[in-house]
Write a protein that holds these residues in place. Structure first.
Motif, PDB file in Angstrom:
ATOM      1  N   ARG A   1       3.579 -43.288  18.750  1.00  0.00           N
ATOM      2  CA  ARG A   1       3.005 -44.149  17.690  1.00  0.00           C
ATOM      3  C   ARG A   1       1.545 -44.432  18.136  1.00  0.00           C
ATOM      4  N   ASP A   2       1.443 -44.823  19.526  1.00  0.00           N
ATOM      5  CA  ASP A   2       0.186 -45.208  19.911  1.00  0.00           C
ATOM      6  C   ASP A   2      -0.844 -44.052  20.147  1.00  0.00           C
ATOM      7  N   LEU A   3      -0.183 -42.799  20.529  1.00  0.00           N
ATOM      8  CA  LEU A   3      -1.046 -41.629  20.558  1.00  0.00           C
ATOM      9  C   LEU A   3      -1.357 -41.093  19.065  1.00  0.00           C
ATOM     10  N   ALA A   4      -0.596 -41.306  18.094  1.00  0.00           N
ATOM     11  CA  ALA A   4      -1.002 -40.907  16.812  1.00  0.00           C
ATOM     12  C   ALA A   4      -2.148 -42.001  16.410  1.00  0.00           C
TER      13      ALA A   4
ATOM     14  N   VAL B   1      -4.053 -39.705  13.509  1.00  0.00           N
ATOM     15  CA  VAL B   1      -3.079 -38.718  12.519  1.00  0.00           C
ATOM     16  C   VAL B   1      -1.956 -39.652  12.604  1.00  0.00           C
ATOM     17  N   ARG B   2      -0.913 -39.102  11.568  1.00  0.00           N
ATOM     18  CA  ARG B   2       0.371 -39.756  11.151  1.00  0.00           C
ATOM     19  C   ARG B   2       1.131 -39.617  12.413  1.00  0.00           C
ATOM     20  N   LYS B   3       2.237 -40.600  12.473  1.00  0.00           N
ATOM     21  CA  LYS B   3       3.067 -40.456  13.587  1.00  0.00           C
ATOM     22  C   LYS B   3       4.013 -39.272  13.507  1.00  0.00           C
ATOM     23  N   GLN B   4       4.277 -38.726  12.198  1.00  0.00           N
ATOM     24  CA  GLN B   4       5.095 -37.481  12.211  1.00  0.00           C
ATOM     25  C   GLN B   4       4.397 -36.102  12.532  1.00  0.00           C
ATOM     26  N   THR B   5       3.010 -36.148  12.453  1.00  0.00           N
ATOM     27  CA  THR B   5       2.199 -35.096  12.798  1.00  0.00           C
ATOM     28  C   THR B   5       2.160 -34.989  14.206  1.00  0.00           C
ATOM     29  N   MET B   6       1.995 -36.240  14.805  1.00  0.00           N
ATOM     30  CA  MET B   6       1.898 -36.487  16.353  1.00  0.00           C
ATOM     31  C   MET B   6       3.020 -36.252  16.918  1.00  0.00           C
ATOM     32  N   ALA B   7       4.280 -36.568  16.381  1.00  0.00           N
ATOM     33  CA  ALA B   7       5.581 -36.052  16.784  1.00  0.00           C
ATOM     34  C   ALA B   7       5.621 -34.444  16.964  1.00  0.00           C
ATOM     35  N   GLN B   8       5.308 -33.842  15.835  1.00  0.00           N
ATOM     36  CA  GLN B   8       5.486 -32.249  15.940  1.00  0.00           C
ATOM     37  C   GLN B   8       4.539 -31.691  16.973  1.00  0.00           C
ATOM     38  N   THR B   9       3.306 -32.379  17.117  1.00  0.00           N
ATOM     39  CA  THR B   9       2.248 -31.806  18.170  1.00  0.00           C
ATOM     40  C   THR B   9       3.039 -32.022  19.460  1.00  0.00           C
ATOM     41  N   VAL B  10       3.457 -33.306  19.729  1.00  0.00           N
ATOM     42  CA  VAL B  10       3.987 -33.630  20.922  1.00  0.00           C
ATOM     43  C   VAL B  10       5.372 -32.517  21.309  1.00  0.00           C
ATOM     44  N   ASP B  11       6.144 -32.214  20.451  1.00  0.00           N
ATOM     45  CA  ASP B  11       7.221 -31.475  20.463  1.00  0.00           C
ATOM     46  C   ASP B  11       6.455 -29.915  20.987  1.00  0.00           C
TER      47      ASP B  11
ATOM     48  N   ALA C   1     -10.396 -51.821  10.410  1.00  0.00           N
ATOM     49  CA  ALA C   1     -11.027 -50.591  10.843  1.00  0.00           C
ATOM     50  C   ALA C   1     -11.362 -50.953  12.403  1.00  0.00           C
ATOM     51  N   ALA C   2     -11.750 -52.290  12.632  1.00  0.00           N
ATOM     52  CA  ALA C   2     -12.357 -52.367  14.004  1.00  0.00           C
ATOM     53  C   ALA C   2     -11.006 -52.164  14.996  1.00  0.00           C
ATOM     54  N   ASP C   3      -9.831 -52.495  14.766  1.00  0.00           N
ATOM     55  CA  ASP C   3      -8.733 -52.133  15.526  1.00  0.00           C
ATOM     56  C   ASP C   3      -8.390 -50.676  15.721  1.00  0.00           C
ATOM     57  N   ARG C   4      -8.799 -49.827  14.705  1.00  0.00           N
ATOM     58  CA  ARG C   4      -8.715 -48.342  14.740  1.00  0.00           C
ATOM     59  C   ARG C   4      -9.792 -48.087  15.469  1.00  0.00           C
ATOM     60  N   LEU C   5     -10.885 -48.515  15.331  1.00  0.00           N
ATOM     61  CA  LEU C   5     -12.060 -47.962  16.204  1.00  0.00           C
ATOM     62  C   LEU C   5     -12.201 -48.144  17.782  1.00  0.00           C
ATOM     63  N   THR C   6     -11.446 -49.263  18.145  1.00  0.00           N
ATOM     64  CA  THR C   6     -11.605 -49.860  19.465  1.00  0.00           C
ATOM     65  C   THR C   6     -10.032 -49.484  20.036  1.00  0.00           C
ATOM     66  N   SER C   7      -9.306 -48.675  19.317  1.00  0.00           N
ATOM     67  CA  SER C   7      -8.046 -48.395  20.024  1.00  0.00           C
ATOM     68  C   SER C   7      -8.081 -47.380  21.115  1.00  0.00           C
ATOM     69  N   ILE C   8      -9.075 -46.872  21.178  1.00  0.00           N
ATOM     70  CA  ILE C   8      -9.492 -45.879  22.115  1.00  0.00           C
ATOM     71  C   ILE C   8     -10.197 -46.078  23.448  1.00  0.00           C
ATOM     72  N   ASP C   9     -10.040 -45.434  24.536  1.00  0.00           N
ATOM     73  CA  ASP C   9     -10.798 -45.840  25.785  1.00  0.00           C
ATOM     74  C   ASP C   9     -11.899 -44.906  25.677  1.00  0.00           C
ATOM     75  N   GLU C  10     -13.127 -45.150  25.460  1.00  0.00           N
ATOM     76  CA  GLU C  10     -14.230 -44.059  25.198  1.00  0.00           C
ATOM     77  C   GLU C  10     -14.770 -43.538  26.443  1.00  0.00           C
ATOM     78  N   SER C  11     -14.459 -43.980  27.691  1.00  0.00           N
ATOM     79  CA  SER C  11     -14.487 -43.337  28.793  1.00  0.00           C
ATOM     80  C   SER C  11     -13.906 -42.060  29.174  1.00  0.00           C
ATOM     81  N   ARG C  12     -12.838 -41.779  28.213  1.00  0.00           N
ATOM     82  CA  ARG C  12     -11.969 -40.735  28.487  1.00  0.00           C
ATOM     83  C   ARG C  12     -12.041 -39.655  27.407  1.00  0.00           C
ATOM     84  N   LEU C  13     -13.026 -39.741  26.550  1.00  0.00           N
ATOM     85  CA  LEU C  13     -13.131 -38.877  25.336  1.00  0.00           C
ATOM     86  C   LEU C  13     -13.948 -37.860  25.732  1.00  0.00           C
ATOM     87  N   ASP C  14     -13.743 -36.502  25.289  1.00  0.00           N
ATOM     88  CA  ASP C  14     -14.464 -35.552  25.338  1.00  0.00           C
ATOM     89  C   ASP C  14     -15.404 -35.256  24.501  1.00  0.00           C
TER      90      ASP C  14
END
Length: 165
Positions: A58-61, A66-76, A152-165
């Motif tokens: 769920r956190d990865l999604a 993306v939606r949790k279901q989409t991420m679960a399929q990708t992870v599988d 939106a602020a929560d969504r936009l800060t939920s990532i560690d920018e130093s690790r993004l490609d």
């Protein structure tokens, strides 16, 4: 669009989508050339968001947008291909953490390098100054969206920018 200023004005979202598609295709092509041809462009978005300690689906999604279901399929799919594995969550026995395998960890620097090359090429196609201006404007827009909308602020800060490609 092809340099004709009289061309129909395209929506900003469409322009971003087209650029993202080109970016994703570039990443996918680079990964395929490096021997990771079984990673689809939509699946590559997972790799920058998996921290060494692991992450719940769920956190990865949320991080990948993306939606949790989409991420679960990708992870599988990526688990079957040997890039990810599920491990028990030491903080919550009811959940599992997604972690990168050795093969998955090998993808991260390749994808980041490919992203750097794509951006360098785009800067050459415009100019380094114009490209950095565009980057600064996009950062400013994201900051202002976050300031105006706490969700939106929560969504936009939920990532560690130093690790993004």
């Amino acid at each position: 669009m092809h340099g004709d200023s009289s061309a129909r004005r395209l929506r900003f979202a469409l322009l971003l989508r087209l650029l993202h598609r080109e970016y994703a295709l570039g990443i996918e092509t680079s990964l395929a050339e490096a021997g990771f041809g079984d990673i689809r462009s939509g699946d590559a978005k997972v790799f920058p968001f998996v921290p060494p300690e692991g992450i719940q689906v769920r956190d990865l999604a949320i991080r990948a947008g993306v939606r949790k279901q989409t991420m679960a399929q990708t992870v599988d799919q990526l688990e079957r291909a040997g890039y990810l594995e599920r491990r028990p969550n030491p903080r919550d026995g009811r959940s599992r953490l997604i972690v990168l395998t050795e093969r998955g960890r090998a993808v991260q620097p390749l994808a980041a390098g490919a992203g750097d090359r794509i951006e360098e090429r785009w800067a050459e196609l415009t100019s380094p100054e114009e490209f950095e201006t565009l980057r600064a404007l996009l950062h400013r827009l994201l900051d202002r969206i976050g300031q105006a909308d706490p969700d939106a602020a929560d969504r936009l800060t939920s990532i560690d920018e130093s690790r993004l490609d």
